[in-house]
Every structure is written in structure tokens, then in C-alpha cells.
Motif scaffolding. Structure first.
Motif, PDB file in Angstrom:
ATOM      1  N   VAL A 262       0.796  -1.107  -0.100  1.00 57.59           N
ATOM      2  CA  VAL A 262      -0.055   0.085  -0.009  1.00 57.59           C
ATOM      3  C   VAL A 262       0.810   1.259   0.144  1.00 57.59           C
ATOM      4  N   LYS A 263       0.599   2.198  -0.913  1.00 57.31           N
ATOM      5  CA  LYS A 263       1.163   3.300  -1.024  1.00 57.31           C
ATOM      6  C   LYS A 263       1.307   4.109   0.365  1.00 57.31           C
ATOM      7  N   SER A 264       2.119   4.822   0.950  1.00 55.64           N
ATOM      8  CA  SER A 264       2.302   5.933   2.051  1.00 55.64           C
ATOM      9  C   SER A 264       1.058   6.656   1.878  1.00 55.64           C
ATOM     10  N   ASP A 265       1.052   7.248   0.851  1.00 58.24           N
ATOM     11  CA  ASP A 265      -0.258   8.313   0.634  1.00 58.24           C
ATOM     12  C   ASP A 265      -1.501   7.902   1.320  1.00 58.24           C
ATOM     13  N   ARG A 266      -1.673   6.661   0.661  1.00 62.75           N
ATOM     14  CA  ARG A 266      -2.889   5.845   1.213  1.00 62.75           C
ATOM     15  C   ARG A 266      -2.983   5.864   2.752  1.00 62.75           C
ATOM     16  N   VAL A 267      -2.038   5.637   3.276  1.00 62.12           N
ATOM     17  CA  VAL A 267      -1.929   5.390   4.924  1.00 62.12           C
ATOM     18  C   VAL A 267      -2.289   6.995   5.389  1.00 62.12           C
ATOM     19  N   GLY A 268      -1.501   7.758   4.810  1.00 60.24           N
ATOM     20  CA  GLY A 268      -1.648   9.361   5.011  1.00 60.24           C
ATOM     21  C   GLY A 268      -3.249   9.784   4.883  1.00 60.24           C
ATOM     22  N   GLN A 269      -3.806   9.362   3.833  1.00 59.60           N
ATOM     23  CA  GLN A 269      -5.097   9.745   3.836  1.00 59.60           C
ATOM     24  C   GLN A 269      -6.073   9.180   4.872  1.00 59.60           C
ATOM     25  N   PHE A 270      -5.759   7.962   5.425  1.00 50.41           N
ATOM     26  CA  PHE A 270      -6.569   7.375   6.469  1.00 50.41           C
ATOM     27  C   PHE A 270      -5.914   8.226   7.698  1.00 50.41           C
ATOM     28  N   VAL A 271      -5.138   8.609   7.812  1.00 50.14           N
ATOM     29  CA  VAL A 271      -4.700   9.322   8.954  1.00 50.14           C
ATOM     30  C   VAL A 271      -5.380  10.618   9.075  1.00 50.14           C
ATOM     31  N   LEU A 272      -5.516  11.374   7.800  1.00 48.83           N
ATOM     32  CA  LEU A 272      -6.255  12.658   7.808  1.00 48.83           C
ATOM     33  C   LEU A 272      -7.767  12.498   8.119  1.00 48.83           C
ATOM     34  N   ASP A 273      -8.104  11.166   7.779  1.00 44.04           N
ATOM     35  CA  ASP A 273      -9.443  11.043   8.125  1.00 44.04           C
ATOM     36  C   ASP A 273      -9.683  10.999   9.526  1.00 44.04           C
ATOM     37  N   GLU A 274      -8.751  10.192  10.156  1.00 50.14           N
ATOM     38  CA  GLU A 274      -9.163  10.170  11.787  1.00 50.14           C
ATOM     39  C   GLU A 274      -8.635  11.669  12.433  1.00 50.14           C
ATOM     40  N   LEU A 275      -7.656  12.238  12.245  1.00 49.59           N
ATOM     41  CA  LEU A 275      -7.196  13.256  12.719  1.00 49.59           C
ATOM     42  C   LEU A 275      -8.141  14.588  12.517  1.00 49.59           C
ATOM     43  N   ARG A 276      -8.941  14.501  11.427  1.00 46.30           N
ATOM     44  CA  ARG A 276     -10.120  15.377  11.123  1.00 46.30           C
ATOM     45  C   ARG A 276     -11.165  15.144  12.192  1.00 46.30           C
ATOM     46  N   GLN A 277     -11.407  14.102  12.487  1.00 47.64           N
ATOM     47  CA  GLN A 277     -12.301  13.857  13.627  1.00 47.64           C
ATOM     48  C   GLN A 277     -11.758  14.166  15.110  1.00 47.64           C
ATOM     49  N   LEU A 278     -10.657  13.820  15.059  1.00 50.70           N
ATOM     50  CA  LEU A 278     -10.145  13.988  16.489  1.00 50.70           C
ATOM     51  C   LEU A 278      -9.777  15.417  16.961  1.00 50.70           C
ATOM     52  N   ASP A 279      -9.002  16.283  16.081  1.00 46.57           N
ATOM     53  CA  ASP A 279      -8.772  17.435  16.355  1.00 46.57           C
ATOM     54  C   ASP A 279      -8.359  18.369  15.130  1.00 46.57           C
ATOM     55  N   LYS A 280      -8.871  19.400  14.907  1.00 41.86           N
ATOM     56  CA  LYS A 280      -8.713  20.324  13.619  1.00 41.86           C
ATOM     57  C   LYS A 280      -7.359  20.835  13.674  1.00 41.86           C
ATOM     58  N   VAL A 281      -6.814  21.155  14.679  1.00 46.17           N
ATOM     59  CA  VAL A 281      -5.329  21.705  14.536  1.00 46.17           C
ATOM     60  C   VAL A 281      -4.390  20.633  14.153  1.00 46.17           C
ATOM     61  N   ALA A 282      -4.428  19.390  14.510  1.00 47.91           N
ATOM     62  CA  ALA A 282      -3.684  18.272  14.416  1.00 47.91           C
ATOM     63  C   ALA A 282      -3.981  18.083  13.030  1.00 47.91           C
ATOM     64  N   TYR A 283      -5.039  17.896  12.419  1.00 48.11           N
ATOM     65  CA  TYR A 283      -5.371  17.676  11.182  1.00 48.11           C
ATOM     66  C   TYR A 283      -4.721  18.639  10.255  1.00 48.11           C
ATOM     67  N   ILE A 284      -4.700  19.961  10.443  1.00 47.67           N
ATOM     68  CA  ILE A 284      -4.190  20.986   9.743  1.00 47.67           C
ATOM     69  C   ILE A 284      -2.575  20.756   9.548  1.00 47.67           C
ATOM     70  N   ARG A 285      -2.101  20.413  10.619  1.00 46.53           N
ATOM     71  CA  ARG A 285      -0.518  20.108  10.914  1.00 46.53           C
ATOM     72  C   ARG A 285      -0.290  19.046   9.816  1.00 46.53           C
ATOM     73  N   PHE A 286      -0.981  18.132  10.097  1.00 49.44           N
ATOM     74  CA  PHE A 286      -0.584  16.716   9.187  1.00 49.44           C
ATOM     75  C   PHE A 286      -0.882  17.218   7.711  1.00 49.44           C
ATOM     76  N   ALA A 287      -1.858  17.873   7.442  1.00 49.08           N
ATOM     77  CA  ALA A 287      -2.386  18.094   5.905  1.00 49.08           C
ATOM     78  C   ALA A 287      -1.471  18.885   5.345  1.00 49.08           C
ATOM     79  N   SER A 288      -0.702  19.848   6.113  1.00 51.33           N
ATOM     80  CA  SER A 288       0.240  20.910   5.233  1.00 51.33           C
ATOM     81  C   SER A 288       1.389  20.323   4.928  1.00 51.33           C
TER      82      SER A 288
END
Ligand SMILES: [Zn+2]
Length: 158
Positions: A103-129
Motif C-alpha cells: 500500500v502506498k504511504s499516501d494511502r496511509v496518510g489519507q487514513f490518518v487525515l480522516d482520523e485527525l479530522r475527527q480527533l482534532d482540527k489543529v492536528a489535522y491541519i498540521r498533518f495535512a500541511s
């Protein structure tokens, strides 16, 4: 199960009990040939895919690495550890559900984004940037705007 002492091909299970809240089964076995006893443990093997990094290199999936990247994004954010554990568990389930060996790491990253989006918007933005390689202020503003939109608008892709 072969006897580890006399190598007789068959042994008997004399006791079997689950431990760790049902995640492992411990069996006491006895060899009918030499009479010796030993213990085996049975546990679920989680078949996690190999991760293909952006440069093309392949690396073993490790929970520690996934957790570390999430923890970095969540630094000093008020998200309890068990919430992160649950998120990691869901990401692993999704990875396994893909049923792919690699599996491409980008795919994993997308899953992480999905979770962080739910958990904490600031963390989501950090990771997404980092994930989207955001460098310009305008792109960052766009990311912020997108992050603060209601969930259903951006949910179509997942
Ligand atoms: Zn034996």
C-alpha cells in the motif's frame, strides 16, 4: 503440534483457555509418547501490508511509526491517548480491509487525515500541511477553509 522433546508428530491438548481479554489462547499440551508437557499460544496474525514510500522504497508497517506521526501532529493537543489508540486501530483495520500486500504511504496518510479530522482540527491541519506539501500562505488558507467546512462536503472521496 509436534512434541519439542521427542519430536513425536502428535500431541494432545489437555487444557485450553483464553487470556488477554480473548486475544490469545493458551493451550497446555501433553505428548502421549514421552509424557512431557508444554504450552502453546495462539493469537491472531494481523496481515498488515508493506508500505511503499513516496520515493518508491518499501518498508515494513509498524504501529509505532504510525503512532509517532500522529502524536507529532497532536503535540500539546487535548486528545486522550485512548482516542489515539482507537484511531490507530481503525487505520489498521482499513489497511487490512484493503486486502493488498503493498500500500502506498499516501494511502496511509489519507487514513490518518480522516482520523485527525475527527480527533482534532489543529492536528489535522498540521498533518495535512505536510501531507499536501503546503508552502504558500494561500494554499494554507485554502486548507484551513476546507478543514473547517462541514464534514459531509468533503466526505465523498473516502
Ligand atoms: Zn514427546
Amino acid at each position: 503440534m509436534r512434541c519439542p522433546f521427542c519430536h513425536s508428530p502428535d500431541t494432545q491438548v489437555i487444557d485450553s483457555r483464553s487470556s488477554e481479554e480473548g486475544w490469545t489462547i493458551r493451550r497446555r499440551r501433553k505428548c502421549p509418547k514421552c509424557g512431557k508437557r508444554f504450552t502453546t499460544y495462539e493469537r491472531v496474525e494481523l496481515a498488515m501490508p508493506t508500505i511503499i514510500k513516496r520515493g518508491g522504497a518499501r518498508t515494513e508497517y509498524t504501529r509505532d511509526k504510525l503512532r509517532a506521526s500522529m502524536t507529532l501532529a497532536l503535540r500539546k493537543r487535548p486528545v486522550p491517548r485512548e482516542k489515539v489508540d482507537e484511531a490507530v486501530g481503525r487505520i489498521e483495520q482499513r489497511l487490512m480491509a484493503l486486502g493488498e500486500r503493498e500500500v502506498k504511504s499516501d494511502r496511509v496518510g489519507q487514513f490518518v487525515l480522516d482520523e485527525l479530522r475527527q480527533l482534532d482540527k489543529v492536528a489535522y491541519i498540521r498533518f495535512a500541511s505536510v501531507y499536501f506539501n503546503v508552502e504558500k500562505p494561500e494554499a494554507f488558507a485554502e486548507l484551513l477553509r476546507e478543514a473547517l467546512e462541514p464534514r459531509e462536503k468533503t466526505d465523498a472521496a473516502s
